[in-house]
Scaffold this active site. Structure first.
Site, PDB file in Angstrom:
ATOM      1  N   SER A 158       7.904  -4.646 -16.895  1.00  0.00           N
ATOM      2  CA  SER A 158       8.777  -3.541 -17.248  1.00  0.00           C
ATOM      3  C   SER A 158       9.042  -3.595 -18.739  1.00  0.00           C
ATOM      4  O   SER A 158       9.131  -4.675 -19.316  1.00  0.00           O
ATOM      5  CB  SER A 158      10.086  -3.666 -16.472  1.00  0.00           C
ATOM      6  OG  SER A 158      11.113  -2.993 -17.166  1.00  0.00           O
ATOM      7  N   GLU A 178       1.255   0.460  -5.282  1.00  0.00           N
ATOM      8  CA  GLU A 178       2.007   1.720  -5.150  1.00  0.00           C
ATOM      9  C   GLU A 178       1.086   2.928  -5.332  1.00  0.00           C
ATOM     10  O   GLU A 178       1.171   3.915  -4.602  1.00  0.00           O
ATOM     11  CB  GLU A 178       3.134   1.771  -6.177  1.00  0.00           C
ATOM     12  CG  GLU A 178       4.213   0.724  -5.933  1.00  0.00           C
ATOM     13  CD  GLU A 178       5.143   0.604  -7.129  1.00  0.00           C
ATOM     14  OE1 GLU A 178       6.198   1.230  -7.109  1.00  0.00           O
ATOM     15  OE2 GLU A 178       4.804  -0.115  -8.088  1.00  0.00           O
ATOM     16  N   HIS A 212       9.115  -1.995  14.657  1.00  0.00           N
ATOM     17  CA  HIS A 212      10.271  -1.329  14.035  1.00  0.00           C
ATOM     18  C   HIS A 212      10.672  -1.999  12.716  1.00  0.00           C
ATOM     19  O   HIS A 212      11.824  -1.932  12.302  1.00  0.00           O
ATOM     20  CB  HIS A 212      11.485  -1.296  14.969  1.00  0.00           C
ATOM     21  CG  HIS A 212      11.172  -0.842  16.363  1.00  0.00           C
ATOM     22  ND1 HIS A 212      11.342   0.454  16.793  1.00  0.00           N
ATOM     23  CD2 HIS A 212      10.644  -1.522  17.419  1.00  0.00           C
ATOM     24  CE1 HIS A 212      10.964   0.550  18.052  1.00  0.00           C
ATOM     25  NE2 HIS A 212      10.529  -0.629  18.459  1.00  0.00           N
ATOM     26  N   LYS A 265      10.693  -8.460 -14.505  1.00  0.00           N
ATOM     27  CA  LYS A 265      10.013  -7.657 -13.484  1.00  0.00           C
ATOM     28  C   LYS A 265       8.525  -7.918 -13.386  1.00  0.00           C
ATOM     29  O   LYS A 265       7.849  -8.170 -14.364  1.00  0.00           O
ATOM     30  CB  LYS A 265      10.206  -6.166 -13.799  1.00  0.00           C
ATOM     31  CG  LYS A 265      11.624  -5.693 -13.612  1.00  0.00           C
ATOM     32  CD  LYS A 265      11.908  -5.358 -12.181  1.00  0.00           C
ATOM     33  CE  LYS A 265      11.400  -3.979 -11.861  1.00  0.00           C
ATOM     34  NZ  LYS A 265      11.867  -3.503 -10.589  1.00  0.00           N
TER      35      LYS A 265
END
Ligand code: ARG
Length: 475
Positions: free
Chosen positions: A288, A301, A167, A294
């Protein structure tokens, strides 16, 4: 003047012009032509044609000298394509007619004999099978490389403790190596599924002709062998209309992409500052343009997202094939674009994942600290109560729950809770209990087959490395 005379007359189609008086509407070319995408089948088309021509000559259906001309001409076409000099034309619809037309320009009338006892229907089915077979072979290699990268990392981190989750809540400590080996199993099944798909794909449709076979004395075994197929397909109607081979490949690719997506998601989560379990290399991260601090896991992704187009292609082709009566229908031309796209991205995703895994650096201290939080050794405590105090498991579960509650109230980890406190829940507990409460001892104790103990992980990793080496020889 009748309407027919008003139709602007482009040249009637060279392959079937005889029966037609009007040329196609412009939008007909738009909807009908497949050359913009099926030209990637050129090498397969030429290979199939050469095998067909050789067989026709062998069987005395065309002369040996015509076959020689055809073969030489096809080699020349192949050269032109390889050199980027071939001019594909939309008016010639597809790869088959483009190549045949060029062959005619190069060698003259003998080219017209190549299409004896053949149709574009069995031709395209053959080309596409050859193409998909190559892709599957590529995936086998790419999956092996990915498995190898995972196993090597797993072996190096057989002892690295991290939280295991259910979970996405801390459940029990596991080793990082064990976690990675779970993916090795998944990609092993994918490899075997691709192998199964390949075995069923590997039959030759060539010689099914348009749908009913042919009256010429062809030798389908000969062309099958020449194209490295195991045998000719047994039914000509099935030969031209079956697209199971690409459906099965896309279904398999979808499952594989789902595995990649799960692993990619873990990489995304693990590499956040909140988790901090791993550092992805610069090679697979981006910055970024506005936020200087970043580091984004873009490759992970994108790998996570590839399932969208891959499973989408599977759905798309399933819908195309649904309800199609036998045998060939032009609907089937819609099988290619989505499949080409999906298979290309499958390959990229596998390669990107392999790179990310090889490069990634785990942060064992952070993993270790996280493994100790969330009372992850509570099950070890319950098991100890069963083993040492002979409590029934359900009672042990209850006692452990009370102890966890006390630890939580006092803001302590389980192994830091004083014995006297624990004894409030179960007076017979002794200090020996502390041996099972550390995460290291917890993982070490899970020696059951398939369990997370470092000694298991090392053994499994070594076994996998041997197996992969053997499989690599076969690729
Ligand atoms: N371009 C066609 C396809 O991809 C080739 C087969 C065409 N056959 C036909 N009877 N029109 O399916």
């Amino acid at each position: 003047m009748t309407g027919a005379h008003l139709v602007t007359k482009k040249s009637a189609n060279k392959m079937w012009g005889g029966r037609f008086s009007a040329s196609p509407a412009d939008v007909m070319e738009e909807i009908n032509a497949s050359i913009d995408f099926d030209k990637v089948l050129s090498p397969q088309d030429i290979r199939g044609s050469k095998a067909h021509a050789a067989m026709l000559a062998q069987q005395g259906i065309i002369t040996k000298s015509d076959a020689r001309e055809i073969t030489k001409g096809l080699d020349k076409v192949a050269e032109e394509i390889a050199a980027g000099k071939f001019k594909y034309s939309r008016a010639l619809e597809d790869v088959h007619m483009n190549i045949e037309n060029r062959l005619r320009e190069l060698i003259g009338p003998a080219a017209g004999r190549l299409h004896t006892a053949r149709s574009r229907n069995d031709q395209v089915a053959t080309d596409f099978r050859l193409y998909v077979r190559d892709k599957i072979d590529g995936f086998a290699g790419a999956l092996l490389a990915l498995q190898q990268a995972l196993v090597e990392k797993a072996e190096a981190h057989a002892d690295t403790v991290m939280p295991g989750f259910t979970h996405l809540q801390p459940a029990q400590p596991v080793t990082f190596g064990h976690h990675l080996l779970a993916y090795v199993e998944m990609f092993g099944r994918d490899r075997s599924r691709f192998g199964d798909a390949r075995a069923r794909l590997n039959e030759s449709p060539l010689g099914s002709a348009a749908l009913a076979g042919t009256s010429f004395p062809i030798d389908r075994k000969q062309t099958a062998v020449a194209l490295d197929f195991d045998r000719p397909m047994a039914n000509s109607l099935d030969g031209v209309s079956d697209r199971d081979f690409i459906l099965e490949t896309l279904a398999t690719a979808s499952i594989c992409a789902m595995h990649l997506s799960r692993l990619a998601e873990e990489l995304v989560i693990w590499s956040t500052p909140q988790f901090g379990f791993i550092v992805l290399s610069d090679r697979f991260s981006t910055g970024s343009s506005i936020m200087p601090q970043k580091r984004n896991p873009d490759a992970a992704e994108l790998t996570r997202a590839k399932i969208g187009r891959i499973a989408g292609a599977f759905q798309s082709l399933l819908m195309v094939m649904k309800g199609l009566p036998l045998a060939y229908s032009k609907d089937m031309q819609e099988d290619k674009e989505v499949a080409f796209d999906a298979l290309a991205h499958m390959h990229t995703a596998l390669a990107a994942m392999t790179g990310m895994i090889s490069d990634l650096e785990p942060v064992p201290e952070t993993m270790r600290a996280a493994a100790g939080r969330g009372y992850s050794t509570a099950t070890d405590l319950a098991d100890w109560l069963v083993r040492e105090l002979k409590l029934p498991f359900r009672d042990a579960h209850h006692v452990t729950g009370q102890i966890v509650k006390m630890a939580e109230d006092q803001g302590l980890e389980l192994e830091k809770l004083p014995l006297a406190e624990m004894q409030k829940a179960e007076p017979k507990i002794t200090k020996a209990v502390f041996t099972v409460l550390s995460v290291e001892n917890s993982v070490k104790s899970r020696k059951s087959f398939g369990g997370t103990a470092p000694q298991n992980v090392r053994k499994m990793a070594r076994a996998w490395l041997k197996r992969l080496e053997k499989d690599l020889e076969k690729v």
